[in-house]
Design a protein around this motif. Sequence first.
Motif, PDB file in Angstrom:
ATOM      1  N   TYR A  91      24.762 -42.173   5.567  1.00 22.04           N
ATOM      2  CA  TYR A  91      23.386 -41.931   5.969  1.00 22.04           C
ATOM      3  C   TYR A  91      22.424 -42.382   4.881  1.00 22.04           C
ATOM      4  CZ  TYR A  91      25.537 -38.934   9.457  1.00 22.04           C
ATOM      5  OH  TYR A  91      26.307 -38.468  10.482  1.00 22.04           O
ATOM      6  N   ALA A  92      21.266 -42.858   5.323  1.00 20.78           N
ATOM      7  CA  ALA A  92      20.200 -43.134   4.377  1.00 20.78           C
ATOM      8  C   ALA A  92      19.678 -41.814   3.814  1.00 20.78           C
ATOM      9  CB  ALA A  92      19.069 -43.884   5.080  1.00 20.78           C
ATOM     10  N   ASP A  93      19.189 -41.866   2.591  1.00 20.42           N
ATOM     11  CA  ASP A  93      18.693 -40.648   1.955  1.00 20.42           C
ATOM     12  C   ASP A  93      17.597 -39.986   2.779  1.00 20.42           C
ATOM     13  OD1 ASP A  93      18.921 -41.919  -1.481  1.00 20.42           O
ATOM     14  OD2 ASP A  93      20.431 -41.064  -0.138  1.00 20.42           O
ATOM     15  N   SER A  94      16.788 -40.791   3.438  1.00 19.61           N
ATOM     16  CA  SER A  94      15.642 -40.270   4.169  1.00 19.61           C
ATOM     17  C   SER A  94      16.025 -39.434   5.376  1.00 19.61           C
ATOM     18  CB  SER A  94      14.732 -41.413   4.606  1.00 19.61           C
ATOM     19  OG  SER A  94      15.440 -42.324   5.434  1.00 19.61           O
ATOM     20  N   VAL A  95      17.271 -39.568   5.851  1.00 18.98           N
ATOM     21  CA  VAL A  95      17.675 -38.834   7.052  1.00 18.98           C
ATOM     22  C   VAL A  95      18.841 -37.890   6.798  1.00 18.98           C
ATOM     23  CG1 VAL A  95      16.869 -40.770   8.456  1.00 18.98           C
ATOM     24  CG2 VAL A  95      19.318 -40.551   7.929  1.00 18.98           C
ATOM     25  N   THR A  96      19.401 -37.913   5.617  1.00 19.45           N
ATOM     26  CA  THR A  96      20.548 -37.052   5.299  1.00 19.45           C
ATOM     27  C   THR A  96      20.186 -35.591   5.519  1.00 19.45           C
ATOM     28  OG1 THR A  96      21.439 -38.626   3.688  1.00 19.45           O
ATOM     29  CG2 THR A  96      22.132 -36.339   3.479  1.00 19.45           C
ATOM     30  N   GLY A  97      21.057 -34.925   6.246  1.00 17.08           N
ATOM     31  CA  GLY A  97      20.832 -33.521   6.561  1.00 17.08           C
ATOM     32  C   GLY A  97      20.054 -33.304   7.844  1.00 17.08           C
ATOM     33  N   ARG A  98      19.461 -34.371   8.384  1.00 10.37           N
ATOM     34  CA  ARG A  98      18.689 -34.251   9.621  1.00 10.37           C
ATOM     35  C   ARG A  98      19.299 -35.050  10.762  1.00 10.37           C
ATOM     36  NH1 ARG A  98      13.674 -36.163   9.928  1.00 10.37           N
ATOM     37  NH2 ARG A  98      13.980 -37.851   8.400  1.00 10.37           N
ATOM     38  N   PHE A  99      19.897 -36.185  10.457  1.00  9.03           N
ATOM     39  CA  PHE A  99      20.480 -37.043  11.484  1.00  9.03           C
ATOM     40  C   PHE A  99      22.000 -36.987  11.405  1.00  9.03           C
ATOM     41  CE2 PHE A  99      16.844 -40.409  11.961  1.00  9.03           C
ATOM     42  CZ  PHE A  99      15.931 -39.391  12.111  1.00  9.03           C
ATOM     43  N   THR A 100      22.635 -37.086  12.570  1.00 15.07           N
ATOM     44  CA  THR A 100      24.098 -37.117  12.636  1.00 15.07           C
ATOM     45  C   THR A 100      24.520 -38.202  13.613  1.00 15.07           C
ATOM     46  OG1 THR A 100      24.203 -34.734  12.222  1.00 15.07           O
ATOM     47  CG2 THR A 100      26.183 -35.791  13.096  1.00 15.07           C
ATOM     48  N   VAL A 101      25.426 -39.049  13.193  1.00 14.65           N
ATOM     49  CA  VAL A 101      25.950 -40.103  14.059  1.00 14.65           C
ATOM     50  C   VAL A 101      27.339 -39.695  14.536  1.00 14.65           C
ATOM     51  CG1 VAL A 101      26.834 -41.419  12.093  1.00 14.65           C
ATOM     52  CG2 VAL A 101      26.389 -42.574  14.255  1.00 14.65           C
ATOM     53  N   SER A 102      27.627 -39.958  15.790  1.00 12.65           N
ATOM     54  CA  SER A 102      28.918 -39.603  16.357  1.00 12.65           C
ATOM     55  C   SER A 102      29.296 -40.611  17.435  1.00 12.65           C
ATOM     56  CB  SER A 102      28.892 -38.183  16.928  1.00 12.65           C
ATOM     57  OG  SER A 102      27.942 -38.075  17.957  1.00 12.65           O
ATOM     58  N   ARG A 103      30.509 -40.448  17.951  1.00 14.31           N
ATOM     59  CA  ARG A 103      31.021 -41.438  18.896  1.00 14.31           C
ATOM     60  C   ARG A 103      31.940 -40.772  19.912  1.00 14.31           C
ATOM     61  NH1 ARG A 103      35.793 -44.924  18.197  1.00 14.31           N
ATOM     62  NH2 ARG A 103      35.597 -46.755  19.531  1.00 14.31           N
ATOM     63  N   ASP A 104      31.849 -41.223  21.142  1.00 11.98           N
ATOM     64  CA  ASP A 104      32.772 -40.853  22.205  1.00 11.98           C
ATOM     65  C   ASP A 104      33.582 -42.103  22.503  1.00 11.98           C
ATOM     66  OD1 ASP A 104      32.377 -39.568  25.633  1.00 11.98           O
ATOM     67  OD2 ASP A 104      34.098 -40.372  24.562  1.00 11.98           O
ATOM     68  N   SER A 105      34.750 -42.205  21.868  1.00 12.43           N
ATOM     69  CA  SER A 105      35.519 -43.439  21.974  1.00 12.43           C
ATOM     70  C   SER A 105      36.034 -43.680  23.386  1.00 12.43           C
ATOM     71  CB  SER A 105      36.681 -43.416  20.985  1.00 12.43           C
ATOM     72  OG  SER A 105      37.517 -42.301  21.234  1.00 12.43           O
ATOM     73  N   TYR A 106      36.290 -42.617  24.114  1.00 12.40           N
ATOM     74  CA  TYR A 106      36.830 -42.777  25.472  1.00 12.40           C
ATOM     75  C   TYR A 106      35.832 -43.466  26.385  1.00 12.40           C
ATOM     76  CZ  TYR A 106      39.067 -41.632  29.894  1.00 12.40           C
ATOM     77  OH  TYR A 106      39.643 -41.724  31.139  1.00 12.40           O
ATOM     78  N   ASN A 107      34.571 -43.105  26.237  1.00  7.96           N
ATOM     79  CA  ASN A 107      33.520 -43.669  27.089  1.00  7.96           C
ATOM     80  C   ASN A 107      32.715 -44.763  26.415  1.00  7.96           C
ATOM     81  OD1 ASN A 107      33.775 -41.978  29.509  1.00  7.96           O
ATOM     82  ND2 ASN A 107      33.240 -40.305  28.121  1.00  7.96           N
TER      83      ASN A 107
END
Length: 127
Positions: free
Chosen positions: A60-76
Amino acid sequence: QVMLAESGGDSVQAGGSLRLTCAASGYTYDPYCVGWFRQAPGKPREGVATLFTYDSKTTYADSVTGRFTVSRDSYNNMNYLNMTNLEPGDTAMYFCAATEAGTSRNCSFVTYDYKYWGQGTQVTVPS
C-alpha cells in the motif's frame, strides 16, 4: 484478450467508505500482479495498492495505509479495493491494472510496469 472493468465509484462524504470492484476476464497467465491506481485532475497517476495473486501479498501507498484494503476473489476473477475513512484528497479516477509476474517483487506502483488497464471509476469526496 484481457479485459478489466472497474465499478463502484461514487460521491461519498468525508469519513465514508466505498468498495471498488475490478472484474477481470480473458486472463490465462497466473500468477500476476493486480495494481490499483488513481489520478486526480492535473496530477500524475499514482499507485495506491498492489496484490500478487500467488500468495495474495499486498502493498500500500503510505497515503492509504490503514484505510484501504485490496483483496481478490480468485474463483470469480474479481478484485476489490475497500476504502474507508475517505478524505477529500482521495478524490480521483481509480483504475485497476494487471500484468504477468513471477514474484511479488514485480508488483510495483510504476504505471508502465502494467500491461492491462481498465477504463476507471470516479471517486469523489467533497471537501
